[in-house]
Write a protein that holds these residues in place. Structure first.
Motif, PDB file in Angstrom:
ATOM      1  N   ASN A  49       0.824  -1.214   0.000  1.00 18.41           N
ATOM      2  CA  ASN A  49       0.000   0.000   0.000  1.00 18.41           C
ATOM      3  C   ASN A  49       0.853   1.257   0.000  1.00 18.41           C
ATOM      4  O   ASN A  49       0.478   2.271  -0.578  1.00 18.41           O
ATOM      5  N   SER A  50       2.018   1.191   0.650  1.00 13.43           N
ATOM      6  CA  SER A  50       2.893   2.361   0.684  1.00 13.43           C
ATOM      7  C   SER A  50       3.503   2.654  -0.683  1.00 13.43           C
ATOM      8  O   SER A  50       3.952   3.769  -0.945  1.00 13.43           O
ATOM      9  N   ARG A  51       3.515   1.651  -1.566  1.00 16.36           N
ATOM     10  CA  ARG A  51       4.077   1.841  -2.902  1.00 16.36           C
ATOM     11  C   ARG A  51       3.051   2.378  -3.893  1.00 16.36           C
ATOM     12  O   ARG A  51       3.421   2.792  -4.996  1.00 16.36           O
ATOM     13  N   LEU A  52       1.793   2.347  -3.532  1.00 14.76           N
ATOM     14  CA  LEU A  52       0.738   2.788  -4.436  1.00 14.76           C
ATOM     15  C   LEU A  52       0.532   4.291  -4.330  1.00 14.76           C
ATOM     16  O   LEU A  52       0.634   4.866  -3.248  1.00 14.76           O
ATOM     17  N   TYR A  53       0.210   4.915  -5.462  1.00 18.74           N
ATOM     18  CA  TYR A  53      -0.139   6.328  -5.430  1.00 18.74           C
ATOM     19  C   TYR A  53      -1.510   6.501  -4.771  1.00 18.74           C
ATOM     20  O   TYR A  53      -2.419   5.688  -4.987  1.00 18.74           O
ATOM     21  N   PRO A  54      -1.689   7.547  -3.973  1.00 20.81           N
ATOM     22  CA  PRO A  54      -2.940   7.706  -3.202  1.00 20.81           C
ATOM     23  C   PRO A  54      -4.054   8.374  -3.990  1.00 20.81           C
ATOM     24  O   PRO A  54      -4.799   9.192  -3.443  1.00 20.81           O
ATOM     25  N   PHE A  55      -4.180   8.061  -5.277  1.00 16.19           N
ATOM     26  CA  PHE A  55      -5.219   8.674  -6.105  1.00 16.19           C
ATOM     27  C   PHE A  55      -6.149   7.586  -6.629  1.00 16.19           C
ATOM     28  O   PHE A  55      -5.705   6.521  -7.040  1.00 16.19           O
ATOM     29  N   TYR A  56      -7.438   7.888  -6.612  1.00 19.91           N
ATOM     30  CA  TYR A  56      -8.437   6.946  -7.096  1.00 19.91           C
ATOM     31  C   TYR A  56      -9.093   7.522  -8.346  1.00 19.91           C
ATOM     32  O   TYR A  56      -9.403   8.712  -8.403  1.00 19.91           O
ATOM     33  N   TYR A  57      -9.324   6.653  -9.329  1.00 21.39           N
ATOM     34  CA  TYR A  57      -9.762   7.099 -10.645  1.00 21.39           C
ATOM     35  C   TYR A  57     -11.211   6.694 -10.928  1.00 21.39           C
ATOM     36  O   TYR A  57     -11.701   5.690 -10.404  1.00 21.39           O
ATOM     37  N   VAL A  58     -11.849   7.499 -11.750  1.00 19.50           N
ATOM     38  CA  VAL A  58     -13.224   7.187 -12.138  1.00 19.50           C
ATOM     39  C   VAL A  58     -13.198   5.973 -13.060  1.00 19.50           C
ATOM     40  O   VAL A  58     -12.258   5.782 -13.837  1.00 19.50           O
ATOM     41  N   PRO A  59     -14.200   5.119 -12.993  1.00 16.65           N
ATOM     42  CA  PRO A  59     -14.232   3.935 -13.870  1.00 16.65           C
ATOM     43  C   PRO A  59     -14.596   4.311 -15.309  1.00 16.65           C
ATOM     44  O   PRO A  59     -15.419   5.191 -15.543  1.00 16.65           O
ATOM     45  N   PHE A  60     -13.956   3.668 -16.225  1.00 11.45           N
ATOM     46  CA  PHE A  60     -14.313   3.807 -17.638  1.00 11.45           C
ATOM     47  C   PHE A  60     -13.935   2.518 -18.354  1.00 11.45           C
ATOM     48  O   PHE A  60     -13.180   1.695 -17.831  1.00 11.45           O
ATOM     49  N   LYS A  61     -14.479   2.336 -19.546  1.00 17.88           N
ATOM     50  CA  LYS A  61     -14.229   1.122 -20.316  1.00 17.88           C
ATOM     51  C   LYS A  61     -13.131   1.373 -21.338  1.00 17.88           C
ATOM     52  O   LYS A  61     -13.230   2.286 -22.161  1.00 17.88           O
ATOM     53  N   TRP A  62     -12.101   0.549 -21.270  1.00 18.40           N
ATOM     54  CA  TRP A  62     -10.969   0.735 -22.169  1.00 18.40           C
ATOM     55  C   TRP A  62     -11.366   0.573 -23.635  1.00 18.40           C
ATOM     56  O   TRP A  62     -10.784   1.205 -24.508  1.00 18.40           O
ATOM     57  N   GLU A  63     -12.366  -0.267 -23.897  1.00 13.52           N
ATOM     58  CA  GLU A  63     -12.753  -0.484 -25.296  1.00 13.52           C
ATOM     59  C   GLU A  63     -13.451   0.731 -25.902  1.00 13.52           C
ATOM     60  O   GLU A  63     -13.620   0.811 -27.121  1.00 13.52           O
ATOM     61  N   THR A  64     -13.857   1.686 -25.059  1.00 14.43           N
ATOM     62  CA  THR A  64     -14.517   2.889 -25.574  1.00 14.43           C
ATOM     63  C   THR A  64     -13.563   4.077 -25.686  1.00 14.43           C
ATOM     64  O   THR A  64     -13.969   5.158 -26.112  1.00 14.43           O
ATOM     65  N   VAL A  65     -12.310   3.884 -25.321  1.00 14.84           N
ATOM     66  CA  VAL A  65     -11.333   4.984 -25.367  1.00 14.84           C
ATOM     67  C   VAL A  65     -10.974   5.303 -26.814  1.00 14.84           C
ATOM     68  O   VAL A  65     -10.766   4.402 -27.633  1.00 14.84           O
ATOM     69  N   ASN A  66     -10.883   6.579 -27.118  1.00 19.62           N
ATOM     70  CA  ASN A  66     -10.461   7.027 -28.441  1.00 19.62           C
ATOM     71  C   ASN A  66      -8.929   7.087 -28.455  1.00 19.62           C
ATOM     72  O   ASN A  66      -8.325   8.082 -28.059  1.00 19.62           O
ATOM     73  N   TYR A  67      -8.311   5.997 -28.888  1.00 14.20           N
ATOM     74  CA  TYR A  67      -6.857   5.902 -28.835  1.00 14.20           C
ATOM     75  C   TYR A  67      -6.173   6.854 -29.807  1.00 14.20           C
ATOM     76  O   TYR A  67      -5.016   7.245 -29.612  1.00 14.20           O
ATOM     77  N   GLU A  68      -6.860   7.235 -30.849  1.00 13.47           N
ATOM     78  CA  GLU A  68      -6.288   8.196 -31.798  1.00 13.47           C
ATOM     79  C   GLU A  68      -6.079   9.551 -31.127  1.00 13.47           C
ATOM     80  O   GLU A  68      -5.064  10.213 -31.343  1.00 13.47           O
ATOM     81  N   LEU A  69      -7.026   9.951 -30.297  1.00 16.02           N
ATOM     82  CA  LEU A  69      -6.882  11.211 -29.563  1.00 16.02           C
ATOM     83  C   LEU A  69      -5.955  11.066 -28.360  1.00 16.02           C
ATOM     84  O   LEU A  69      -5.277  12.014 -27.984  1.00 16.02           O
ATOM     85  N   LEU A  70      -5.923   9.868 -27.763  1.00 13.88           N
ATOM     86  CA  LEU A  70      -5.058   9.653 -26.600  1.00 13.88           C
ATOM     87  C   LEU A  70      -3.583   9.734 -26.981  1.00 13.88           C
ATOM     88  O   LEU A  70      -2.752  10.200 -26.195  1.00 13.88           O
ATOM     89  N   LYS A  71      -3.249   9.253 -28.170  1.00 10.78           N
ATOM     90  CA  LYS A  71      -1.890   9.355 -28.725  1.00 10.78           C
ATOM     91  C   LYS A  71      -0.851   8.556 -27.931  1.00 10.78           C
ATOM     92  O   LYS A  71       0.311   8.940 -27.864  1.00 10.78           O
ATOM     93  N   PHE A  72      -1.264   7.444 -27.325  1.00  9.43           N
ATOM     94  CA  PHE A  72      -0.331   6.546 -26.656  1.00  9.43           C
ATOM     95  C   PHE A  72      -0.165   5.299 -27.512  1.00  9.43           C
ATOM     96  O   PHE A  72      -1.138   4.776 -28.049  1.00  9.43           O
TER      97      PHE A  72
END
Length: 224
Positions: A90-113
């Motif tokens: 737990n000490s190695r984890l960043y203390p931020f929690y993220y909103v849930p989203f579906k990876w299959e709906t991500v626009n990878y062209e705009l994400l540019k990764f």
């Protein structure tokens, strides 16, 4: 029968809470004296049940006592190691929690990764450290450097409750996470400029440009 099961479940929960409290708040936050104290309690209890056991010979009772004591000590060590492992992880984890989203709906062209960067980005969104830094490719107006405000806006959309009201401690951890996780158009992040860039980002947050950044990332991650 139902009442008996419920009573046993309540007692089990109380025992589980007591063990959890002991190892988390006492053993792991103090010295080993408490562990020795618990071992003594187990030894005394083992001695009592050995004396009243059905074994007839002294040798059998002695073997039973030391077997019981050794088993108890091993269980204590395993429990302590388990909670210490959880604390270290737990000490190695960043203390931020993220909103849930579906990876299959991500626009990878705009994400540019690229594919490897998506894997590391997934690690980051699971509060873990990346294996390789992610190259953030959003240019600023000069077209020479990456856009810190776009990076802030991305995390403002992804982190639960946003990053606008981060405390100084949260901002420090957040800036360190950015420095250790991202490149800005293949260049290392200048940590010393993040504080002023963050202030400028907050100032523009409710402007037309800030709202546009916010909406851009919502579109990328298909968030409402």
């Amino acid at each position: 029968m139902d009442r008996t099961i419920k009573k046993l479940a309540v007692l089990w929960c109380k025992l589980d809470d007591a063990i959890d409290h002991f190892f988390k708040r006492s053993t792991l936050s103090s010295n080993s004296a408490r562990l020795y104290f618990l071992i003594i309690i187990i030894a005394v209890y083992g001695l009592v049940i050995t004396l009243f056991s059905s074994y007839s010979s002294f040798e059998q009772k002695l073997l039973f006592f030391f077997g019981y004591l050794l088993t108890g000590i091993l269980l204590i060590i395993l429990f302590a190691a388990y909670y210490e492992k959880k604390r270290i992880k737990n000490s190695r984890l960043y203390p931020f929690y993220y909103v849930p989203f579906k990876w299959e709906t991500v626009n990878y062209e705009l994400l540019k990764f690229n594919e490897d960067e998506r894997i590391d980005f997934n690690l980051l969104l699971n509060r873990r450290h990346v294996q390789n830094k992610i190259n953030f490719r959003e240019n600023n107006k000069s077209k020479e450097g990456a856009n810190h405000r776009m990076l802030f806006s991305m995390f403002h959309v992804l982190i639960q409750d946003g990053i606008e009201h981060f405390t100084d401690v949260q901002k420090k951890i957040f800036f360190e996470m950015l420095r250790d996780s991202f490149l800005m158009n293949r260049k290392p992040i200048n940590y010393d400029t993040l504080k002023s860039s963050f202030s400028n980002w907050k100032y523009d947050l409710d402007t037309e440009k800030g709202v546009a950044y916010h909406q851009y990332w919502k579109n990328v991650f298909s968030l409402p």
